[in-house]
Design an enzyme around this catalytic site. Structure first.
Site, mmCIF file in Angstrom:
data_model
loop_
_atom_site.group_PDB
_atom_site.id
_atom_site.type_symbol
_atom_site.label_atom_id
_atom_site.label_comp_id
_atom_site.label_asym_id
_atom_site.label_seq_id
_atom_site.Cartn_x
_atom_site.Cartn_y
_atom_site.Cartn_z
ATOM 1 N N HIS A 1 6.753 7.217 19.122
ATOM 2 C CA HIS A 1 5.469 6.906 19.378
ATOM 3 C C HIS A 1 4.384 6.937 18.358
ATOM 4 C CE1 HIS A 1 5.720 6.426 24.106
ATOM 5 N NE2 HIS A 1 6.957 6.364 23.440
ATOM 6 N N ASP A 2 4.698 7.546 17.421
ATOM 7 C CA ASP A 2 3.940 7.622 16.198
ATOM 8 C C ASP A 2 4.149 6.662 15.412
ATOM 9 O OD1 ASP A 2 2.081 8.824 14.324
ATOM 10 O OD2 ASP A 2 3.557 9.817 13.284
ATOM 11 N N ARG B 1 11.015 11.721 20.632
ATOM 12 C CA ARG B 1 10.169 10.528 21.113
ATOM 13 C C ARG B 1 8.864 10.554 20.843
ATOM 14 N NH1 ARG B 1 7.219 9.799 26.871
ATOM 15 N NH2 ARG B 1 7.124 7.738 27.036
ATOM 16 N N ASN C 1 1.412 6.576 27.103
ATOM 17 C CA ASN C 1 1.414 7.906 26.528
ATOM 18 C C ASN C 1 0.882 8.865 27.706
ATOM 19 O OD1 ASN C 1 2.496 7.377 23.808
ATOM 20 N ND2 ASN C 1 0.559 7.166 23.046
ATOM 21 N N GLU D 1 -4.889 8.424 20.865
ATOM 22 C CA GLU D 1 -3.839 7.683 21.332
ATOM 23 C C GLU D 1 -3.118 8.170 22.661
ATOM 24 O OE1 GLU D 1 -1.188 6.920 18.147
ATOM 25 O OE2 GLU D 1 -2.761 6.144 17.021
ATOM 26 N N HIS E 1 17.891 7.755 23.963
ATOM 27 C CA HIS E 1 17.978 7.984 25.652
ATOM 28 C C HIS E 1 19.170 8.818 26.054
ATOM 29 C CE1 HIS E 1 14.522 4.778 26.512
ATOM 30 N NE2 HIS E 1 14.097 5.897 25.865
#
Length: 361
Positions: free
Chosen positions: A79-80, A75, A107, A101, A206
């Site tokens: 998110h990066d 994940r 986050n 962030e 997921h």
């Protein structure tokens, strides 16, 4: 011996997916823009050839201790990359110059695994000082986490450099929320240059991991602000979720994103979506969102795990090539939580202030 077996297995898997990609040539022509991005799987061949072995060794121990960490590190890559490109900006802590962030709404109290990245980076610095970037460390950890969970191996383009700053505003804007509609999900992915195939394939991440009740409680009790559950939830699944996530409280209680094989990277995620048992709204709308192309992909992946793995590999390579910093851009951080350049700048400023310089002895 164990590392050799992992490498040999990875090579065999890679050969299989190369054959599969030849058998299914229609998806993502140009999905490997390694030359255009400046990245290469051989980037550390001479400067740190043991990089992947170091990552795998540490991750095997971390995953054995806590299975969930594999999904957490995978994940982190998403998110990066969704915020100003794959540049390790997500790892930066708050400083005088940086607004982290980590405190963005998608986050905060959610993304995790930073301590494992710290451990990997420290080992890389010891073996190959100032060679492997934090951005590549995230990418290597994501691949290893996938493979160690039973998922596909891919030739990973490397050579990313690290950003000097973060962008919390962009994190709030670009990261899809768990209650997103299908229309919004498509827009979020398009913003990153990713298409509908990428959306459905990458959502398959997921298949491993956990989610907090707060991420899907809306579906149980107030889906359309009418104090009623989401009608697309299978009834038995609804009662199971409600027993874990009460209407009041329990926001941090955990449920597996895919309950059939939550620690194995496979195609059970898609099979459950077809049954109305997708956990997040952003999962289930892939099937119920009235987009024939997307629904057909869900059905295809549920029926054909090899096809899912093939498309997943193409899509995660494509996502990993999002606006990388290469050449003389950015930096290579020694500590992934802080910019080396800003740290050096602060030291220089301190030395310039009368009376603030350190004593020579």
């Amino acid at each position: 011996m164990a590392s050799s077996k992992i490498i040999l297995t990875a090579i065999c898997i890679a050969s299989f997916y190369l054959s599969a990609s030849l058998a299914f040539p229609g998806h993502h022509e140009g999905a490997y823009p390694v030359g255009n991005s400046g990245l290469s799987p051989d980037y550390y061949r001479h400067t740190c050839p043991q990089a992947d072995e170091i990552v795998v060794s540490i991750l095997k121990k971390a995953i054995a201790k806590e299975q969930r960490i594999a999904a957490s590190l995978l994940r982190l890559l998403f998110h990066d990359c969704f915020v100003q490109g794959c540049d390790a900006s997500v790892l930066l802590d708050d400083t005088e110059e940086v607004v982290s962030e980590k405190n963005a709404i998608p986050n905060k109290n959610s993304i995790r695994g930073f301590e494992v990245i710290d451990e990997i980076k420290a080992a890389l610095e010891e073996a190959c000082p100032h060679r492997v970037s934090c951005a590549d460390t995230i990418a290597l950890a994501a691949r290893a986490s996938t493979v160690l969970s039973g998922g596909p191996y891919w030739e990973l383009p490397l050579g990313r450099r690290d950003s000097k700053t973060a962008n919390m505003k962009l994190a709030n804007k670009n990261l899809p929320p768990p209650n997103a509609t299908l229309h919004r999900l498509v827009k979020f992915f398009q913003r990153q240059g990713l298409d509908k195939v990428d959306l459905v394939a990458l959502s398959g991440s997921h298949t491993i991991g956990m989610a907090r009740c707060v991420s899907f409680k809306q579906r149980l009790y107030n889906q359309h602000r009418d104090n009623k559950p989401d009608i697309t939830l299978e009834k038995g699944f609804y009662y199971t979720l409600a027993s874990t996530c009460p209407r009041t409280g329990g926001d941090n209680n955990l449920r597996p994103l895919e309950f059939v094989s939550p620690s194995k990277f496979d195609n059970s995620y898609y099979k459950l979506i077809l049954e109305g048992k997708g956990l997040l709204n952003s999962d289930q709308v892939l099937w119920t969102g009235r987009d024939p192309e997307i629904a057909d992909l869900v059905r295809s992946y549920a029926e054909n795990e090899s096809l899912f793995f093939e498309h997943y590999v193409n899509s995660i390579i494509k996502m990993g090539n999002t606006s990388p910093l290469v050449g003389s851009n950015g930096e290579i951080r020694k500590n992934c939580r802080r910019s080396s350049i800003l740290t050096a700048s602060r030291k220089a400023d301190k030395m310039a202030i009368p009376g603030s310089a350190s004593k020579p002895y």
